[in-house]
Design an enzyme around this catalytic site. Structure first.
Site, PDB file in Angstrom:
ATOM      1  N   ILE A 175       0.856  -1.327  -0.139  1.00 28.26           N
ATOM      2  CA  ILE A 175      -0.029  -0.048  -0.014  1.00 28.26           C
ATOM      3  C   ILE A 175       0.914   1.398  -0.104  1.00 28.26           C
ATOM      4  CG2 ILE A 175      -1.835   1.259   1.267  1.00 28.26           C
ATOM      5  CD1 ILE A 175      -2.897  -1.325   0.013  1.00 28.26           C
ATOM      6  N   CYS A 194      -9.792  -2.526   3.399  1.00 28.04           N
ATOM      7  CA  CYS A 194     -10.246  -2.414   1.548  1.00 28.04           C
ATOM      8  C   CYS A 194     -11.463  -2.907   1.478  1.00 28.04           C
ATOM      9  CB  CYS A 194      -9.177  -3.377   0.865  1.00 28.04           C
ATOM     10  SG  CYS A 194      -8.870  -4.911   1.313  1.00 28.04           S
ATOM     11  N   ASN A 248       0.440 -10.476   2.055  1.00 25.21           N
ATOM     12  CA  ASN A 248       1.825 -10.746   2.470  1.00 25.21           C
ATOM     13  C   ASN A 248       1.741 -11.315   4.008  1.00 25.21           C
ATOM     14  OD1 ASN A 248       3.901  -9.942   0.377  1.00 25.21           O
ATOM     15  ND2 ASN A 248       3.683  -8.074   0.928  1.00 25.21           N
ATOM     16  N   ARG A 261      -3.606 -19.444   8.165  1.00 22.17           N
ATOM     17  CA  ARG A 261      -2.951 -18.616   7.316  1.00 22.17           C
ATOM     18  C   ARG A 261      -1.377 -19.149   7.137  1.00 22.17           C
ATOM     19  NH1 ARG A 261      -4.523 -12.056   7.811  1.00 22.17           N
ATOM     20  NH2 ARG A 261      -6.788 -12.349   8.025  1.00 22.17           N
ATOM     21  N   ARG A 273      -9.463 -16.452   1.478  1.00 27.97           N
ATOM     22  CA  ARG A 273      -8.406 -16.156   0.603  1.00 27.97           C
ATOM     23  C   ARG A 273      -8.197 -16.970  -0.453  1.00 27.97           C
ATOM     24  NH1 ARG A 273      -4.990 -12.643   3.779  1.00 27.97           N
ATOM     25  NH2 ARG A 273      -6.329 -11.320   4.817  1.00 27.97           N
TER      26      ARG A 273
END
Length: 481
Positions: A139, A289, A320, A334, A370
């Protein structure tokens, strides 16, 4: 002459017209701080082909073609006016003139439509506001690109410094290289040079000091000639008022977080609730977002139909925060390989709605998956409405919102039947409504909302920073409420 010859001749003519528009657009931007738009899409620093494509895209939201032959007269009319800093949508001018010119000439109509930006009504040009980026990841680098792009006349926002932790040998060169080239968003539009002796990256003439620090307490920004700056924290390390207050060092006036804020930190979704920011507020968040993707259409639907309850399921690109290959991670799922798996995770977007839309009483739930794509996500917003409606009515309403309403910079609309995620890389809107996927049955509606979770979100961040800095210039013609 054949049909092919006619088509090619027409194309060459339009290329010539678009070519003639470029110096006019550039001069308005450099000398008067005027940004020329076509249906909310900037034409500043765009190529001939980009200008033609932007005009052609109007058919997706306006339902009909828009030609440079229609907008050029309005662009020329702007050059005759005493304009102040503003954003002027020549696509909207052309469309409004076509539907109701009231017998006025193009020049008369244009002067009337942008009267708020001319003569005694015009704003004074800003002397500029310093901006500091704390962190230079995904970002941070996109926000840097946008700040450099918008430097324009030298007024407005000025990126003065980037704060990062030291990365060892050739650190500055490597960071400049990451700004110069991006695997998703392509090449930086301009030139970048590195002045290692002065720890400075020079991008399109903007000298950006790179400051090395492990903690905010180590930096005195006034030592670098920085004053009254807006600091954008891209790290997400601190998310509450106490942590973010660490940034309020000499030279820094306000702190903007590019992640959901906790506690009493205001979560701002530009286009929806930026007016709630108090003048003396020094710390605020741009939410996430996903929150920026769902709140504008949720507000639009609530305004027209009323929303009784809702659920959002986000199918989100990997980030990331995940691992490339299976490895230890503080969060259970994750830790599994991001490029190889769909990963169920949580989203705070649903709970964040209450901060951005306090008047919305409907309960909103949410969950997230995800998936193995590097950018662009989709939010599936399922709503129970306050009244029955039809799919055609909802689509016509949302098309109008994307074209005419105060939310037109946030909400886009596509009718492309073969649209897929990569089509929306680089979108400057926070939410793109997929008309073909929309489902409506009585008082139930399901909206499919694409969003570039990197670039579209970064554009929202910039809009918030412009708002709190006082360089958010008005748009003309004024959208209908």
């Amino acid at each position: 002459m054949t049909v092919n010859d006619d088509s090619f001749t027409n194309w060459k003519n339009r290329e010539e017209i678009a070519e003639s528009m470029i110096p006019i657009i550039g001069k308005l931007h450099r000398e008067r701080d005027v940004t020329v738009l076509v249906h909310s899409r900037s034409l500043v620093n765009k190529s001939v082909i980009s200008i033609l494509k932007t005009h052609r895209f109007a058919r997706q939201i306006a339902g009909e073609e828009l030609s440079v032959t229609e907008t050029l007269p309005f662009l020329k009319a702007l050059t005759t006016l005493d304009l102040g800093p503003s954003q002027i949508d020549i696509g909207m001018l052309a469309a409004t003139y076509k539907s109701n010119s009231r017998g006025l000439s193009v020049e008369e109509f244009t002067a009337e439509a942008v009267a708020g930006a001319t003569g005694a009504n015009k704003l004074e040009r800003s002397t500029g506001r310093d901006v500091v980026l704390y962190g230079f990841g995904r970002i941070g680098r996109l926000v840097a690109r946008l700040l450099i792009e918008k430097a324009g006349s030298g007024n407005g926002l000025r990126l003065r410094a980037i704060v990062v932790r030291g990365g060892g040998e050739a650190d500055l060169v490597k960071r400049a290289s990451l700004l110069r080239r991006d695997s998703i968003h392509g090449q930086f539009q301009g030139t970048i040079t590195v002045d290692e002796a002065n720890s400075t990256i020079i991008a399109n003439g903007n000298a950006i000091r790179v400051i090395y620090a492990n903690d905010p307490s180590e930096v005195d920004y006034t030592a670098y000639g920085i004053k009254d700056a807006i600091l954008i924290d891209n790290t997400g390390k601190w998310r509450d008022r106490e942590g973010l207050s660490k940034h309020l060092r000499p030279g820094v006036d306000k702190v903007v977080l590019t992640a959901p804020g906790k506690g009493d930190v205001p979560n701002i979704v530009h286009g929806v609730n930026q007016d709630m920011i108090k003048p003396d507020e020094r710390i605020l968040s741009c939410a996430s977002c996903t929150t920026n993707a769902i709140v504008p259409p949720l507000k639009a639907m609530d305004d027209e139909y009323g929303v009784l309850r809702g659920h959002v399921e986000t199918v989100h690109s990997f980030t990331n925060d995940q691992n490339l290959l299976d490895n230890y991670h503080k969060a259970d799922r994750r830790g599994r390989s991001a490029p190889l798996n769909m990963v169920i995770t949580e989203t705070g977007a649903a709970s964040a709605v209450a901060k951005a839309l306090p008047d919305l009483k409907a309960p909103i739930t949410g969950s997230s998956i995800r998936v193995p794509v590097p950018d662009v996500s989709i939010a599936i917003l399922s709503l129970r409405l306050g009244r029955e409606t039809t799919r055609d009515e909802v689509l016509e309403y949302l098309r109008g919102v994307s074209l005419h309403s105060p939310l037109k910079r946030q909400i886009d609309f596509t009718t492309a039947p073969d649209a897929v995620s990569m089509d929306f890389v680089g979108s400057r809107h926070s939410s793109i409504i997929d008309a073909g996927a929309t489902k409506v049955d009585g008082d139930n509606a399901i909206l499919y909302l694409w969003y570039d979770n990197e670039f579209g979100y970064s554009c929202q961040v910039i809009r918030v920073v412009q708002h709190v800095s006082g360089v958010e210039y008005p748009t003309y013609p004024v959208p209908a409420v």
